[in-house]
Design a protein around this motif. Structure first.
Motif, short mmCIF file in Angstrom:
data_model
loop_
_atom_site.label_atom_id
_atom_site.label_comp_id
_atom_site.label_asym_id
_atom_site.label_seq_id
_atom_site.Cartn_x
_atom_site.Cartn_y
_atom_site.Cartn_z
N ARG A 146 11.59 72.50 -67.57
CA ARG A 146 12.03 71.11 -67.42
C ARG A 146 11.24 70.19 -68.37
NH1 ARG A 146 14.67 68.89 -62.98
NH2 ARG A 146 14.01 70.48 -61.52
N LYS A 147 9.93 70.43 -68.47
CA LYS A 147 9.10 69.60 -69.37
C LYS A 147 9.53 69.81 -70.82
CE LYS A 147 6.18 67.08 -68.78
NZ LYS A 147 6.29 65.59 -68.84
N TRP A 148 9.80 71.07 -71.18
CA TRP A 148 10.24 71.37 -72.55
C TRP A 148 11.55 70.65 -72.85
CZ3 TRP A 148 8.34 73.05 -76.92
CH2 TRP A 148 9.19 73.52 -77.92
N TRP A 151 -0.15 59.28 -76.53
CA TRP A 151 -0.96 58.45 -75.62
C TRP A 151 -0.94 59.09 -74.23
CZ3 TRP A 151 -3.66 53.89 -76.44
CH2 TRP A 151 -3.89 53.04 -75.35
N CYS A 152 -2.10 59.41 -73.66
CA CYS A 152 -2.17 60.14 -72.38
C CYS A 152 -1.39 61.45 -72.56
CB CYS A 152 -1.59 59.33 -71.23
SG CYS A 152 -2.51 57.84 -70.93
N ALA A 153 -1.89 62.25 -73.49
CA ALA A 153 -1.09 63.34 -74.06
C ALA A 153 -1.03 64.59 -73.22
CB ALA A 153 -1.67 63.69 -75.43
N LEU A 158 -4.60 61.40 -77.40
CA LEU A 158 -5.65 60.79 -76.58
C LEU A 158 -5.47 61.24 -75.14
CD1 LEU A 158 -5.65 57.12 -77.93
CD2 LEU A 158 -6.88 59.12 -78.80
N GLU A 159 -6.55 61.74 -74.55
CA GLU A 159 -6.45 62.30 -73.19
C GLU A 159 -7.85 62.29 -72.60
OE1 GLU A 159 -4.08 63.66 -70.88
OE2 GLU A 159 -5.94 63.86 -69.77
N PHE A 160 -7.97 61.97 -71.30
CA PHE A 160 -9.33 61.91 -70.75
C PHE A 160 -9.70 63.11 -69.88
CE2 PHE A 160 -9.20 59.22 -66.54
CZ PHE A 160 -8.22 60.05 -66.04
N LEU A 172 -11.01 63.32 -76.75
CA LEU A 172 -11.35 62.97 -75.37
C LEU A 172 -11.56 61.47 -75.33
CD1 LEU A 172 -12.09 64.14 -72.56
CD2 LEU A 172 -14.46 64.15 -73.31
N CYS A 173 -10.68 60.78 -74.62
CA CYS A 173 -10.70 59.31 -74.72
C CYS A 173 -10.09 58.69 -73.47
CB CYS A 173 -9.89 58.92 -75.96
SG CYS A 173 -9.55 57.17 -76.12
N ASP A 174 -10.78 57.69 -72.94
CA ASP A 174 -10.17 56.86 -71.90
C ASP A 174 -9.36 55.80 -72.63
OD1 ASP A 174 -9.45 55.07 -69.99
OD2 ASP A 174 -11.47 54.73 -69.20
N VAL A 175 -8.05 55.89 -72.53
CA VAL A 175 -7.21 54.97 -73.32
C VAL A 175 -7.42 53.51 -72.92
CG1 VAL A 175 -5.39 56.66 -73.83
CG2 VAL A 175 -5.20 55.23 -71.78
N MET A 176 -7.97 53.28 -71.73
CA MET A 176 -8.20 51.90 -71.28
C MET A 176 -9.43 51.30 -71.97
SD MET A 176 -5.69 51.55 -69.21
CE MET A 176 -5.97 50.03 -68.32
N ALA A 200 4.49 57.84 -75.71
CA ALA A 200 3.89 58.03 -74.39
C ALA A 200 5.00 58.48 -73.45
CB ALA A 200 3.26 56.74 -73.89
N LEU A 201 4.86 59.69 -72.96
CA LEU A 201 5.85 60.22 -72.01
C LEU A 201 5.21 60.26 -70.63
CD1 LEU A 201 8.48 61.67 -71.20
CD2 LEU A 201 7.53 63.79 -72.10
N HIS A 202 5.78 59.49 -69.71
CA HIS A 202 5.30 59.45 -68.33
C HIS A 202 3.85 59.00 -68.22
CE1 HIS A 202 8.82 62.31 -67.20
NE2 HIS A 202 9.19 61.05 -67.36
N ALA A 203 3.56 57.89 -68.89
CA ALA A 203 2.25 57.26 -68.73
C ALA A 203 2.36 56.30 -67.54
CB ALA A 203 1.86 56.52 -69.99
C1 LIG Z 1 1.78 62.25 -66.09
S1 LIG Z 1 0.69 62.97 -67.23
C2 LIG Z 1 1.68 62.98 -68.68
C3 LIG Z 1 1.17 63.93 -69.72
C4 LIG Z 1 2.11 64.13 -70.90
N1 LIG Z 1 2.37 62.89 -71.59
C5 LIG Z 1 3.39 64.78 -70.43
O1 LIG Z 1 4.42 64.12 -70.37
O2 LIG Z 1 3.34 65.96 -70.12
C6 LIG Z 1 -0.47 61.69 -67.51
C7 LIG Z 1 -1.67 62.09 -68.34
O3 LIG Z 1 -2.50 60.94 -68.52
C8 LIG Z 1 -3.85 61.35 -68.49
N2 LIG Z 1 -4.66 60.16 -68.22
C9 LIG Z 1 -4.74 59.50 -67.04
N3 LIG Z 1 -5.56 58.43 -67.18
C10 LIG Z 1 -6.00 58.42 -68.48
C11 LIG Z 1 -6.86 57.58 -69.21
N4 LIG Z 1 -7.44 56.50 -68.64
N5 LIG Z 1 -7.07 57.87 -70.52
C12 LIG Z 1 -6.49 58.94 -71.09
N6 LIG Z 1 -5.66 59.78 -70.43
C13 LIG Z 1 -5.42 59.53 -69.14
C14 LIG Z 1 -3.87 62.41 -67.40
O4 LIG Z 1 -5.00 63.25 -67.48
C15 LIG Z 1 -2.56 63.15 -67.67
O5 LIG Z 1 -2.75 64.21 -68.57
#
Ligand SMILES: C[S@@+](CC[C@H](N)C(=O)[O-])C[C@H]1O[C@@H](n2cnc3c(N)ncnc32)[C@H](O)[C@@H]1O
Length: 412
Positions: free
Chosen positions: A114-116, A143-145, A164-166, A189-193, A209-212
């Motif tokens: 489904r994700k693919w 973004w939030c990868a 970018l992913e934490f 490794l990054c806190d996007v905030m 950004a997919l499902h951020a």
């Molecule tokens: C719902 S998942 C979506 C992942 C990917 N985009 C996907 O569709 O498969 C949200 C992602 O955001 C990351 N995430 C959450 N808060 C974050 C932050 N402050 N900075 C970076 N990444 C973050 C989570 O670890 C998670 O991998």
């Protein structure tokens, strides 16, 4: 299901649709704000008794059958009027899909089907139609990868990718996968905030950004403007995951609206469960029926006719017999000892109430999509105000993901 006849929303249609939905949601807020799960009687039931009686007489299976498409339910008025308006206001087109070069089959390894499929649809929509801008992007930012599956798909075979992913595990496994397919990929490794996301936004020419969730996507929207990122493709998710008590509108039209949305309201679009498995649905039903039974009990035990919030409980809790589950929950809420109970009867009442609750919730469900579109349009209008060209539409069928609204923005 894809709504292929309607046009994508862009230009003046964004504001016009936003205002129409705003009027609809404000006019009907006494209807959609009421929660059958926590209220034994809803206020609107006195105004529309025929509708209330009709819904309350239906079974749990009936409710389940109508869950995904509540607008099709032939319920008494004014349900059908609300449904027609909700449907009209939620209608958006589907992005045309580019026929992209097939990716190596092994790229799909380790990714749920489904994700693919979501990734394929996202990439096809982003690079389809007139949007040559995205087709020629050379520096993608995810973004939030997570592991960066989406960014990798888009950047393949020769573009640069930054993710970018934490979560450090996702960063390192994503980096290992990217090395197999791309010569220039960095998983950071990054806190996007934090301010650390500014430089990647400045150097990328398209951010995806997919499902951020909540704050993660609203922060992105503000930052693409501040950092002058040329293009954005966003599929928002979990609108309720915000620090603030209320949604903070971004656009001028959003600020001017009288609609105030708290986190509970923001969770309404997420109540569609088209992707849940049978097992997940069964567990959800059992948990809801038992909680509703407990609610009936606690109103008597406390002699207070009010809903009492209960904490979320692990799946193991539901392996216990109902009686033990109730006693343990009552102990958690400091309600023990309990008076003598007919547990069988109480449990049966919970299931009966569940059928009523799930059918009454079909009224709220009519407003799920208009509310979601209101949020996405507020975000689209904000980008438009900041000089972007913007288009909003669906990128895949709801069966693939109910969060299927895509916002594309690019600087001409
Ligand atoms: C719902 S998942 C979506 C992942 C990917 N985009 C996907 O569709 O498969 C949200 C992602 O955001 C990351 N995430 C959450 N808060 C974050 C932050 N402050 N900075 C970076 N990444 C973050 C989570 O670890 C998670 O991998």
């Amino acid at each position: 299901m894809l709504n292929s006849d309607a046009p994508l929303l862009s230009g003046d249609a964004l504001r016009q649709r936003f205002l129409e939905i705003d009027t609809f949601l404000l006019a009907q807020q006494s209807i959609w704000r009421e929660k059958p799960f926590t209220q034994l009687r809803l206020h609107w039931e006195a105004d529309f008794p025929e509708l209330a009686v009709w819904l309350r007489a239906r079974s749990l299976a009936d409710a389940e059958a109508s869950h995904s498409v509540p607008t099709a339910l032939p319920a008494p008025q004014p349900f059908t009027d609300w449904a027609r308006q909700a449907e009209q206001l939620s209608s958006v087109g589907v992005f045309p899909h580019a026929a992209l070069r097939a990716r190596p089959a092994r790229m799909q390894n380790g990714i749920a089907l489904r994700k693919w499929q979501q990734i394929e649809a996202f990439a096809g929509a982003v690079q389809g139609g007139e949007r040559q801008y995205f087709a020629s992007a050379q520096q993608w930012l995810d973004w939030c990868a997570g592991k960066g599956h989406l960014g990798r798909y888009l950047a393949w075979p020769t573009a640069q990718l930054e993710c970018l992913e934490f979560n450090s595990e996702l960063v390192s496994s994503g980096q290992a996968i990217s090395q197999k397919y791309l010569s220039q990929a960095v998983h950071t490794l990054c806190d996007v905030m934090s301010s650390a996301s500014a430089a990647p936004l400045q150097r990328s020419d398209a951010v995806v950004a997919l499902h951020a969730c909540g704050d993660l996507h609203t922060h992105l929207l503000r930052q693409v403007c501040v950092q002058q990122t040329p293009a954005l493709a966003l599929v928002p998710c979990c609108y309720n995951r915000i620090q603030a008590e209320f949604y903070q509108p971004l656009s001028a039209a959003g600020h001017a609206s009288a609609l105030q949305l708290d986190r509970d309201d923001l969770a309404l679009p997420l109540t569609a469960t088209v992707t849940a498995t049978l097992r997940e649905r069964r567990l959800r039903d059992q948990s809801m029926a038992w909680r509703l039974a407990f609610d009936l009990g606690q109103r008597k035990w406390r002699a207070i006719d009010e809903y009492l919030p209960t904490p979320s409980l692990s799946a193991q809790w539901f392996n216990k017999p109902f009686e033990q589950w109730c006693l343990d929950l009552a102990a958690l809420k400091h309600l023990v000892p309990l008076p003598k109970q007919n547990w069988l009867e109480l449990e049966a009442q919970g299931w009966q109430r569940l059928a009523q609750v799930r059918n009454l919730e079909l009224v709220r469900a009519l407003f799920r999509r208009p509310l979601e579109l209101w949020l996405v349009l507020d975000q689209a209008l904000f980008l438009q105000e900041q000089g972007f060209s913007v288009a909003v539409g669906e990128f895949c069928a709801t069966e693939l993901t109910p969060r299927n609204l895509l916002l594309l923005a690019w600087r001409d």
